[in-house]
Design a protein around this motif. Structure first.
Motif, PDB file in Angstrom:
ATOM      1  N   CYS A 162      27.160  63.157  73.277  1.00 40.02           N
ATOM      2  CA  CYS A 162      26.204  62.097  73.615  1.00 40.02           C
ATOM      3  C   CYS A 162      25.790  62.248  75.084  1.00 40.02           C
ATOM      4  CB  CYS A 162      26.860  60.735  73.375  1.00 40.02           C
ATOM      5  SG  CYS A 162      25.757  59.379  73.715  1.00 40.02           S
ATOM      6  N   VAL A 167      23.144  57.493  75.858  1.00 37.24           N
ATOM      7  CA  VAL A 167      23.444  56.213  76.502  1.00 37.24           C
ATOM      8  C   VAL A 167      22.653  56.179  77.800  1.00 37.24           C
ATOM      9  CG1 VAL A 167      25.201  54.812  77.662  1.00 37.24           C
ATOM     10  CG2 VAL A 167      25.746  55.946  75.509  1.00 37.24           C
ATOM     11  N   ALA A 208      31.882  60.444  75.891  1.00 33.74           N
ATOM     12  CA  ALA A 208      30.464  60.728  75.599  1.00 33.74           C
ATOM     13  C   ALA A 208      30.267  62.227  75.425  1.00 33.74           C
ATOM     14  CB  ALA A 208      29.591  60.203  76.738  1.00 33.74           C
ATOM     15  N   THR A 209      30.824  62.995  76.331  1.00 30.07           N
ATOM     16  CA  THR A 209      30.661  64.445  76.287  1.00 30.07           C
ATOM     17  C   THR A 209      31.292  65.022  75.021  1.00 30.07           C
ATOM     18  OG1 THR A 209      30.670  64.463  78.684  1.00 30.07           O
ATOM     19  CG2 THR A 209      31.094  66.569  77.599  1.00 30.07           C
ATOM     20  N   VAL A 243      30.948  53.545  81.683  1.00 29.13           N
ATOM     21  CA  VAL A 243      30.730  54.423  80.522  1.00 29.13           C
ATOM     22  C   VAL A 243      31.833  55.483  80.511  1.00 29.13           C
ATOM     23  CG1 VAL A 243      29.115  56.033  79.409  1.00 29.13           C
ATOM     24  CG2 VAL A 243      28.230  54.093  80.734  1.00 29.13           C
ATOM     25  N   ARG A 290      35.462  54.627  74.666  1.00 25.33           N
ATOM     26  CA  ARG A 290      35.667  55.685  73.657  1.00 25.33           C
ATOM     27  C   ARG A 290      35.461  55.130  72.242  1.00 25.33           C
ATOM     28  NH1 ARG A 290      37.788  60.683  73.128  1.00 25.33           N
ATOM     29  NH2 ARG A 290      37.976  60.885  75.362  1.00 25.33           N
ATOM     30  N   PHE A 315      31.915  55.283  71.059  1.00 28.16           N
ATOM     31  CA  PHE A 315      31.457  56.604  70.605  1.00 28.16           C
ATOM     32  C   PHE A 315      32.072  56.932  69.242  1.00 28.16           C
ATOM     33  CE2 PHE A 315      30.977  56.747  75.207  1.00 28.16           C
ATOM     34  CZ  PHE A 315      29.631  57.070  75.285  1.00 28.16           C
ATOM     35  N   VAL A 318      24.443  61.113  78.594  1.00 25.79           N
ATOM     36  CA  VAL A 318      24.393  59.885  79.396  1.00 25.79           C
ATOM     37  C   VAL A 318      23.374  60.101  80.511  1.00 25.79           C
ATOM     38  CG1 VAL A 318      25.710  58.273  80.824  1.00 25.79           C
ATOM     39  CG2 VAL A 318      26.819  59.407  78.881  1.00 25.79           C
ATOM     40  N   LEU A 348      32.674  58.710  80.244  1.00 31.03           N
ATOM     41  CA  LEU A 348      31.890  59.954  80.246  1.00 31.03           C
ATOM     42  C   LEU A 348      32.565  61.056  79.439  1.00 31.03           C
ATOM     43  CD1 LEU A 348      30.401  60.535  83.786  1.00 31.03           C
ATOM     44  CD2 LEU A 348      29.260  59.837  81.682  1.00 31.03           C
ATOM     45  N   HIS A 395      31.602  63.653  72.265  1.00 31.88           N
ATOM     46  CA  HIS A 395      30.813  63.289  71.086  1.00 31.88           C
ATOM     47  C   HIS A 395      29.384  63.817  71.173  1.00 31.88           C
ATOM     48  CE1 HIS A 395      34.252  60.662  70.513  1.00 31.88           C
ATOM     49  NE2 HIS A 395      33.878  60.579  69.252  1.00 31.88           N
ATOM     50  N   ASN A 413      26.048  63.783  82.367  1.00 35.06           N
ATOM     51  CA  ASN A 413      27.111  64.626  81.814  1.00 35.06           C
ATOM     52  C   ASN A 413      26.578  65.932  81.231  1.00 35.06           C
ATOM     53  OD1 ASN A 413      25.853  63.384  79.675  1.00 35.06           O
ATOM     54  ND2 ASN A 413      27.709  63.105  78.475  1.00 35.06           N
TER      55      ASN A 413
END
Ligand SMILES: NC(=O)c1ccc[n+]([C@@H]2O[C@H](COP(=O)([O-])OP(=O)(O)OC[C@H]3O[C@@H](n4cnc5c(N)ncnc54)[C@H](O)[C@@H]3O)[C@@H](O)[C@H]2O)c1
Ligand SMILES: O=C(O)[C@H](O)COP(=O)(O)O
Length: 601
Positions: A146, A126, A141-142, A136, A113, A116, A148, A138, A144, A371
């Motif tokens: 971003c 990513v 990422a989601t 990762v 985290r 991100f 994957v 996830l 933000h 994601n």
């Protein structure tokens, strides 16, 4: 076409009256020189990518934090600045990441985290050069936005071959015998092995790698059973494998090979309780993830003789501690996470991930997105103009809001002749959400984080279908966006139901606004729009056009639609530039103008 089912009456308003060609040419002589009458805009049509990630002129920067095959690096370099920085500490990674648009990792980099958060919103993709994405975060990422992506196929055979290598090496004590002879010993009696032929092998996780292991082990004369609650039985039967329950698999196997992902459900799935159910003398291979075995329990099972041998490529903590009892156990064979490490697999993985990352940075939907929904390219091609329409309608609708209880309840209605299961609307909903949120926040919204962002802002987006009779050649007839419990900057945008309502269609591939409130209009959804409700009387177009012309504001299109002749009309103007406040005030001061609003698309 008639609506066959709808909770919204979807009577199409009588056609609005866009200016026709002869009307326009007779008007053009009276208009200032810089007013362009409707021009074909096809050549200016832009399809915004789904993951708008780069500004037009920037060359992206891709950080590669672990060794990647040359073919993949070469591909990346044709498109981006590539920074290969291996062995970064978590702090160094967090510092570097704010300068990067994409990050490519293998299993050795923890994309937490903090990574991100440290990226300041710049990190958009990513790429995991391999299968497992357990390194990762996830969820982060989601949140933000971003994307994957992984490379799920190129190392399958390598991992399966490594599983077989460990299986055979373990059964014949290859590693131990090798170490012994190099230590000057000749222990032929100590390293008597066991045969594989006729033995039962339980494949735990019958996915890509598990299937390939099963095929190869059959060739060794083994009897194969498999456990995988999600694998289709017919695929297993097709290669002569029976799918069995977890308990049956572990209780009947002479050898167990693990090929499931590490998930909350599989974490420490081989534990004291389950080792106790196994045949005494069972042998275990793990090329999946270390965390699926409770490593302390495995040491106990080895010491108790329940497990005769284990061959492990993966560990809960990598690298494992030097004094790890498990690694140093004489009945355990270990390799340092080499499953994917063949020359061929690494070249394949590098190309697979480079293509996925470059595609994602270009804004294409990635087939290996982890994601975000995967949308097949043919569906995406077909939906492209509707994607733009959806976003523009969202943008338009939210800019019409003037207060009330805020944007909380949004309804998106899709009118289509397609059966509901033949039209995937996730992309469209994400784009409406993007349109709704981006003009009123600094949040970057894309397919990855759209639902999350809407939820976080308390916006409830419901979807409804109006199914039309007729030929389902086009995916959609119309998209309607309604925002409930709000007031509007343009009262005419409020429908009879008291909601802001905008509706659009795609005509000749161009997204068009076709309804505002209960008024029919017909304008291309591009640039900026002025909506103006006025008394339907001669001279209005010229008057407004002159004000804009004096300001050097280029009018790209116009349409006028009226409800009752000589009573009321809605004029819609497309303008390339934003008129000054003074010009907008002058428009508002025209006595016949009842209300107007400027909207940036
Ligand atoms: N050691 C290595 O270098 C290496 C290389 C490649 C893959 N892997 C690992 O191997 C594993 C499998 O990879 P894959 O490409 O075959 O993945 P995959 O997704 O194709 O297959 C995984 C299978 O596990 C099944 N599964 C999920 N939960 C399960 C459960 N509770 N019990 C039984 N089965 C379950 C899934 O249904 C799926 O069929 C992953 O953990 C991956 O990270 C390791
Ligand atoms: O999940 C994978 O793809 C494998 O574990 C390979 O990991 P690696 O890329 O770190 O070798």
């Amino acid at each position: 076409m008639a609506a066959s089912s709808s909770s919204f009456s979807s009577t199409i308003l009588s056609s609005p009256s866009p200016l026709n060609k002869s009307h326009l040419s007779s008007l053009s002589s009276k208009l200032p020189h810089n007013i362009c009458l409707p021009v074909p805009r096809q050549h200016r049509r832009r399809v915004p990518p789904v993951f708008v990630v780069l500004s037009m002129n920037s060359k992206p920067t891709i950080l590669v934090s672990e060794k990647l095959g040359d073919a993949g690096l070469d591909l990346l370099k044709t498109f981006a600045n590539v920074d290969c920085s291996y062995n970064l500490s978590p702090e160094e990674l967090c510092t570097k990441i704010s300068l990067c648009d994409a990050l490519i990792v293998r299993s050795g980099t923890k994309v937490s985290r903090e990574v991100f958060e440290s990226s300041g919103g710049r990190l958009k993709v990513v790429g995991r050069a391999g299968v497992g994405i357990d390194n990762v975060d996830l969820a982060a990422a989601t949140e933000h936005g971003c994307l994957v992506v992984n490379a799920p196929t190129a190392n399958t055979v390598a991992a399966a071959e490594h599983g077989i290598a460990l299986l055979t090496a373990m059964a014949r004590n290859v590693a131990q015998a090798d170490a012994s002879i190099k230590a000057g010993k000749w222990q032929r009696n100590k390293y008597v092995g066991v045969s594989l032929v006729g033995k039962t092998l339980a494949v735990m996780g019958f996915g890509k790698v598990g299937t390939e292991v099963a095929r190869r082990a059959k060739g060794l004369g083994m009897h194969i059973i498999a456990h995988d609650p999600y694998a289709p039985a017919d695929r297993a039967h097709a290669i002569g494998v029976d799918l069995v329950s977890f308990d049956e698999a572990i209780a009947t196997a002479d050898f167990i090979t693990l090929h499931m992902p590490l998930t909350p459900a599989t974490s420490k799935i081989l534990n004291d309780e389950n080792f106790a159910k196994m045949k005494k003398g069972v042998r275990i291979v793990n090329v999946a993830r270390g965390g699926v075995i409770d490593e302390d329990a495995l040491v106990r099972a080895l010491d108790a003789g329940i497990v005769a041998q284990a061959a492990l490529d993966v560990f809960t903590v990598e690298p494992p501690p030097k004094d790890s009892k498990l690694v140093n156990h004489e009945n355990v064979t270990v390799t340092p996470h080499l499953g994917a490490s063949t020359t061929e697999a690494q070249e394949g993985v590098a190309i697979e991930i480079a293509e996925a990352v470059v595609g994602a940075l270009r804004g294409e939907l990635a087939a290996t997105a982890v994601n975000a929904p995967m949308v097949p390219s043919e569906v995406l091609t077909e939906l492209k103009p509707y994607i733009i329409l959806a976003e523009k309608l969202g943008r338009l609708a939210v800019q019409l809001v003037a207060g009330g209880s805020g944007v909380k309840t949004v309804k998106v209605t899709y009118t289509s002749a397609r059966a509901p299961d033949d039209l995937d609307t996730r992309l469209l909903r994400a784009m409406v959400t993007k349109g709704l949120i981006e003009p009123i926040s600094s949040v970057f919204v894309n397919l990855v984080n759209a639902d999350f962002t809407a939820k976080q802002r308390g916006i409830r987006i419901s979807e409804e279908r109006v199914i039309l009779d007729g030929s389902p050649q086009k995916p959609l007839e119309a998209i309607r966006v309604q925002i409930a419990n709000v007031e509007s900057r343009f009262a005419s945008a409020i429908s009879e139901l008291g909601e802001i309502k905008v509706e659009g269609r795609v005509k000749d591939g161009i997204p068009r606004l076709t309804k505002v409130g209960d008024f029919g209009v017909d304008v291309s959804l591009e640039g900026n729009i002025i909506l103006c409700r006025q008394v339907d009387q001669p001279g209005m177009i010229g008057t407004v056009g002159s004000i804009l012309g004096d300001e050097n504001v280029n009018v790209s299109f116009m349409s006028v639609s009226r409800t009752v002749r000589r009573k009321q009309a809605i004029m819609t103007l497309g303008v390339d530039e934003k008129p000054s406040k003074e010009a907008l005030k002058k428009i508002g001061d025209i006595p016949a103008v009842e209300e107007f609003v400027f909207l940036a698309l």
